[in-house]
Design a protein around this motif. Structure first.
Motif, PDB file in Angstrom:
ATOM      1  N   UNK A  34       0.915  -1.237   0.132  1.00 34.56           N
ATOM      2  CA  UNK A  34      -0.048  -0.026  -0.024  1.00 34.56           C
ATOM      3  C   UNK A  34       0.798   1.078  -0.023  1.00 34.56           C
ATOM      4  N   UNK A  35       2.123   1.506   0.526  1.00 40.99           N
ATOM      5  CA  UNK A  35       3.070   2.350   0.421  1.00 40.99           C
ATOM      6  C   UNK A  35       3.565   2.267  -0.807  1.00 40.99           C
ATOM      7  N   UNK A  36       3.909   1.288  -1.576  1.00 41.68           N
ATOM      8  CA  UNK A  36       4.300   1.429  -3.069  1.00 41.68           C
ATOM      9  C   UNK A  36       3.138   1.899  -4.148  1.00 41.68           C
ATOM     10  N   UNK A  37       1.937   1.568  -3.791  1.00 47.07           N
ATOM     11  CA  UNK A  37       0.783   1.617  -4.607  1.00 47.07           C
ATOM     12  C   UNK A  37       0.175   3.151  -4.866  1.00 47.07           C
ATOM     13  N   UNK A  38      -0.431   3.312  -5.794  1.00 52.43           N
ATOM     14  CA  UNK A  38      -0.970   4.575  -6.227  1.00 52.43           C
ATOM     15  C   UNK A  38      -2.705   4.172  -5.810  1.00 52.43           C
ATOM     16  N   UNK A  39      -3.268   3.106  -6.404  1.00 53.79           N
ATOM     17  CA  UNK A  39      -4.404   2.788  -6.360  1.00 53.79           C
ATOM     18  C   UNK A  39      -4.736   1.329  -5.670  1.00 53.79           C
ATOM     19  N   UNK A  40      -5.666   1.370  -4.672  1.00 55.52           N
ATOM     20  CA  UNK A  40      -6.212   0.088  -4.057  1.00 55.52           C
ATOM     21  C   UNK A  40      -7.382  -0.313  -4.637  1.00 55.52           C
ATOM     22  N   UNK A  41      -7.225  -1.574  -5.238  1.00 61.53           N
ATOM     23  CA  UNK A  41      -8.613  -2.189  -5.671  1.00 61.53           C
ATOM     24  C   UNK A  41      -8.842  -3.510  -4.523  1.00 61.53           C
ATOM     25  N   UNK A  42     -10.333  -3.396  -4.425  1.00 57.30           N
ATOM     26  CA  UNK A  42     -10.758  -4.507  -3.404  1.00 57.30           C
ATOM     27  C   UNK A  42     -11.889  -5.446  -4.013  1.00 57.30           C
ATOM     28  N   UNK A  43     -11.302  -6.545  -4.346  1.00 55.80           N
ATOM     29  CA  UNK A  43     -12.324  -7.723  -4.877  1.00 55.80           C
ATOM     30  C   UNK A  43     -13.183  -8.114  -3.748  1.00 55.80           C
ATOM     31  N   UNK A  44     -14.540  -8.106  -3.995  1.00 54.97           N
ATOM     32  CA  UNK A  44     -15.795  -8.391  -2.680  1.00 54.97           C
ATOM     33  C   UNK A  44     -16.494  -9.194  -3.191  1.00 54.97           C
ATOM     34  N   UNK A  45     -16.734 -10.130  -2.507  1.00 57.21           N
ATOM     35  CA  UNK A  45     -18.300 -11.029  -2.547  1.00 57.21           C
ATOM     36  C   UNK A  45     -19.268 -10.341  -2.143  1.00 57.21           C
TER      37      UNK A  45
END
Length: 259
Positions: A138-149
């Motif tokens: 998360x420190x390296x990323x610009x975006x967080x994507x969350x897959x979710x059921x």
């Protein structure tokens, strides 16, 4: 140009996180985007999506050696335009190995800046935990994507992830944004529709329009060592991940236009 770094995370297992990283990455590569996949999970599921057991066991290095010892990223080409950094079971002890290390949450960011600057997209498959390895992603990323059921318990878990994002934004990465949520293993049960409505009301445009439908081919294709587009190109799973990747590319085109 710096790569677009996206972390795929959910501390609940069984939501299709690794399947999504593999097949979104595959679709980006098919679209001509130079893409790197990084397996940060000690379960090695993404690694063995692309490598046979013999090939995996023959690997002398993994992302573990890069994070803990500073080694160069062991980048393997697995498809045209698609590369992989494999995981290893040793990642499970990275938390203790990095204990007391200064600036330990910044390690992966520095490694990517050093070794992986030539990609259009870098997709990170995070472990189903919220420890130091996920903090590095998360420190390296610009975006967080969350897959979710579309079920009640995974929805409740989003609150915990939001708290982690806010913590990371305050401490190590002000640029991180929870910018993508997508529903996996979707079917026509009424509970799915109720939960989906709640997700869309709460998160609005951050929720992708595409839903990944429940599809047996998606469960089968990792055992074949193939992407869904190779294993069952006309399946709902292939259609859905192509559509989702199209949405992702459209969002990044919008980001570029608004710069």
């Amino acid at each position: 140009m710096r790569p677009n770094v996206i972390a795929f995370a959910n501390h609940k297992g069984g939501v299709g996180k690794t399947t999504s990283v593999a097949n979104v990455g595959g679709a980006l590569a098919l679209a001509g985007k130079r893409t790197l996949l990084i397996d940060l999970d000690s379960q090695e599921n993404l690694t063995y999506h692309f490598l046979s057991e013999e090939e995996g066991e023959a690997q002398e290095a993994s992302v573990y050696e890069s994070i803990v010892d500073g080694a160069r990223l062991p980048i393997l080409n697995v498809r045209p335009n698609l590369d992989l950094v494999p995981a290893s079971i040793e990642l499970g002890r990275a938390e203790s190995d990095l204990n007391g290390r200064s600036l330990r949450e910044y390690i992966l960011r520095g490694i990517l800046e050093r070794d992986a600057g030539g990609y259009d997209f870098i997709l990170i498959d995070c472990p189903p935990s919220l420890g130091v390895v996920t903090s590095n992603a998360l420190t390296a990323a610009r975006d967080l994507y969350i897959p979710l059921t579309a079920e009640t318990l995974p929805l409740r878990g989003l609150t915990r992830l939001e708290d982690i994002v806010q913590l990371i934004q305050r401490r190590t990465n002000r640029s991180l944004r929870l910018s993508g949520i997508f529903i996996t293993r979707y079917n026509n049960r009424s509970l799915n529709d109720i939960v989906e409505r709640n997700i869309r009301q709460r998160y609005g445009e951050r929720v992708f329009a595409t839903r990944i439908r429940e599809n047996i081919a998606l469960a089968e294709c990792p055992f074949s060592g193939k992407l869904i587009y190779e294993y069952a190109p006309s399946s709902n799973g292939a259609k859905d991940y192509r559509r989702l990747t199209g949405e992702i590319l459209a969002r990044f085109d919008t980001y570029d236009t608004n710069k």
